[in-house]
Motif scaffolding. Structure first.
Motif, PDB file in Angstrom:
ATOM      1  N   ARG A 162       0.838  -1.200   0.000  1.00  0.00           N
ATOM      2  CA  ARG A 162       0.000   0.000   0.000  1.00  0.00           C
ATOM      3  C   ARG A 162       0.877   1.257   0.000  1.00  0.00           C
ATOM      4  O   ARG A 162       0.663   2.181  -0.785  1.00  0.00           O
ATOM      5  CB  ARG A 162      -0.935   0.020   1.208  1.00  0.00           C
ATOM      6  N   PHE A 163       1.855   1.290   0.893  1.00  0.00           N
ATOM      7  CA  PHE A 163       2.716   2.464   1.007  1.00  0.00           C
ATOM      8  C   PHE A 163       3.476   2.695  -0.295  1.00  0.00           C
ATOM      9  O   PHE A 163       3.602   3.827  -0.771  1.00  0.00           O
ATOM     10  CB  PHE A 163       3.694   2.285   2.169  1.00  0.00           C
ATOM     11  N   THR A 167       2.967   5.982  -2.679  1.00  0.00           N
ATOM     12  CA  THR A 167       4.121   6.836  -2.939  1.00  0.00           C
ATOM     13  C   THR A 167       4.386   6.956  -4.433  1.00  0.00           C
ATOM     14  O   THR A 167       4.633   8.051  -4.953  1.00  0.00           O
ATOM     15  CB  THR A 167       5.367   6.278  -2.230  1.00  0.00           C
ATOM     16  N   ALA A 168       4.339   5.844  -5.140  1.00  0.00           N
ATOM     17  CA  ALA A 168       4.573   5.871  -6.587  1.00  0.00           C
ATOM     18  C   ALA A 168       3.493   6.680  -7.297  1.00  0.00           C
ATOM     19  O   ALA A 168       3.786   7.430  -8.244  1.00  0.00           O
ATOM     20  CB  ALA A 168       4.613   4.447  -7.124  1.00  0.00           C
ATOM     21  N   ALA A 169       2.241   6.554  -6.864  1.00  0.00           N
ATOM     22  CA  ALA A 169       1.154   7.315  -7.478  1.00  0.00           C
ATOM     23  C   ALA A 169       1.368   8.811  -7.292  1.00  0.00           C
ATOM     24  O   ALA A 169       1.128   9.609  -8.211  1.00  0.00           O
ATOM     25  CB  ALA A 169      -0.188   6.889  -6.877  1.00  0.00           C
ATOM     26  N   ARG A 219      -2.774  -3.329  -8.020  1.00  0.00           N
ATOM     27  CA  ARG A 219      -2.844  -2.935  -9.422  1.00  0.00           C
ATOM     28  C   ARG A 219      -4.248  -2.410  -9.745  1.00  0.00           C
ATOM     29  O   ARG A 219      -4.406  -1.429 -10.479  1.00  0.00           O
ATOM     30  CB  ARG A 219      -2.550  -4.141 -10.319  1.00  0.00           C
ATOM     31  N   GLU A 220      -5.263  -3.065  -9.196  1.00  0.00           N
ATOM     32  CA  GLU A 220      -6.645  -2.647  -9.464  1.00  0.00           C
ATOM     33  C   GLU A 220      -6.946  -1.307  -8.794  1.00  0.00           C
ATOM     34  O   GLU A 220      -7.655  -0.470  -9.364  1.00  0.00           O
ATOM     35  CB  GLU A 220      -7.611  -3.722  -8.962  1.00  0.00           C
ATOM     36  N   ARG A 221      -6.398  -1.105  -7.598  1.00  0.00           N
ATOM     37  CA  ARG A 221      -6.662   0.137  -6.879  1.00  0.00           C
ATOM     38  C   ARG A 221      -5.880   1.314  -7.466  1.00  0.00           C
ATOM     39  O   ARG A 221      -6.326   2.460  -7.396  1.00  0.00           O
ATOM     40  CB  ARG A 221      -6.307  -0.037  -5.401  1.00  0.00           C
ATOM     41  N   PHE A 222      -4.710   1.037  -8.049  1.00  0.00           N
ATOM     42  CA  PHE A 222      -3.870   2.081  -8.626  1.00  0.00           C
ATOM     43  C   PHE A 222      -3.570   1.736 -10.086  1.00  0.00           C
ATOM     44  O   PHE A 222      -2.431   1.414 -10.439  1.00  0.00           O
ATOM     45  CB  PHE A 222      -2.556   2.206  -7.838  1.00  0.00           C
TER      46      PHE A 222
END
Length: 286
Positions: A162-163, A167-169, A219-222
């Motif tokens: 998650r973190f 962070t990448a997003a 992957r689905e969430r971001f």
């Protein structure tokens, strides 16, 4: 309630680098920044009473914060100068993440964790990021990945994943997810485990599938975050470090429960903290 990003500042070069890192991350995530400095009254300074010493400390912190406000005028910044132990004040902070400075002497020696850093990492309920004195914002915009270690089942590394994705997003970066594996001892084989391996086509395909399964919900969430998967045979710490040379951040997990000898950082996190040459985030999990 919106939790701030909290930076611990003590006037050292490494803590000022951590403050800058925390400010940039707070701007990216649209979060407030809280700056904490813990101090103790020095009775040996007979010519300076408690209020005078407090004033000296406050002025030093204010000078550092002025620079942050000039660079990021849109950032909401609060300052807490507290009397007492730094580790206790930081570990108990209600924060989205804690950011601390750590001395480093190059990629071989890596981070030198002081007692405050070790205690905060081991005790904090939130992610803790360690930043070197030489950290520069250019490394965050050089196409470098956010590297994250994944182990066990899908839930075992959920906090670290998650973190890493958050962070990448915020940075427009790629998540490079790393899973290390080793040959199990002979006595670990059982009919059930052998069937799982047979169904997967062998050990390495099994490990690749385990990583893919753990990544699927993130992957689905971001969906806008690119993901690279890396599966390699070897110890977790060594494999992580082998791909972290061009990382802008390495994310590792640690078990949050206490042992008979107290809270511990964990061998993988400890190894990465001491040898990575970029900021390292340690994320607690159950």
């Amino acid at each position: 309630m919106t939790r701030p990003i909290t930076a611990g500042v003590d006037g050292t070069a490494e803590s000022l680098a951590a403050l800058d890192w925390a400010a940039r991350e707070a701007v990216r995530r649209d979060l407030p920044l809280r700056v904490v400095h813990a101090w103790r009254y020095a009775e040996a300074l007979a010519t300076a009473d408690r209020d005078t010493q407090h004033g000296w400390v406050s002025e030093g912190v204010s000078a550092a914060v002025r620079g942050v406000r000039e660079r990021h005028p849109e950032l909401r910044v609060s300052v807490d100068v507290v009397e007492g132990g730094a580790a206790d004040a930081l570990a108990a902070a209600e924060a989205e993440m804690l950011v601390l400075g750590s001395r480093g002497h190059g990629p071989v020696v890596g981070f030198l964790l002081g007692s405050v850093g070790q205690q905060v990492i081991a005790e904090a309920a939130r992610p803790v990021v360690l930043v070197r004195a030489g950290d520069r914002p250019t490394a965050e915009a050089a196409g470098r990945d956010v590297v994250v270690g994944q182990h066990g089942g899908a839930e075992d590394s959920a906090g670290a994943l998650r973190f890493a994705f958050e962070t990448a997003a915020a940075r427009g970066a790629t998540v490079r997810a790393v899973r290390a594996w080793t040959l199990p001892p002979v006595f670990a084989y059982s009919p059930g485990s052998m069937k799982l391996l047979d169904d997967a086509g062998g050990l390495e395909p099994y490990e690749r599938q385990a990583l893919a399964d753990a990544l699927r919900p993130w992957r689905e969430r971001f969906p806008g975050v690119p993901v690279a998967e890396h599966v390699e045979m070897g110890s977790a710490g060594e494999v992580l470090l082998s791909v972290a040379g061009r990382a802008q951040l390495v994310v590792v997990g640690r078990r949050a429960h206490r042992t008979a000898v107290g809270a511990r950082i964990g061998s993988v996190a400890h190894g990465v903290l001491h040898h990575a040459d970029c900021p390292v985030a340690v994320v607690p999990h159950e």
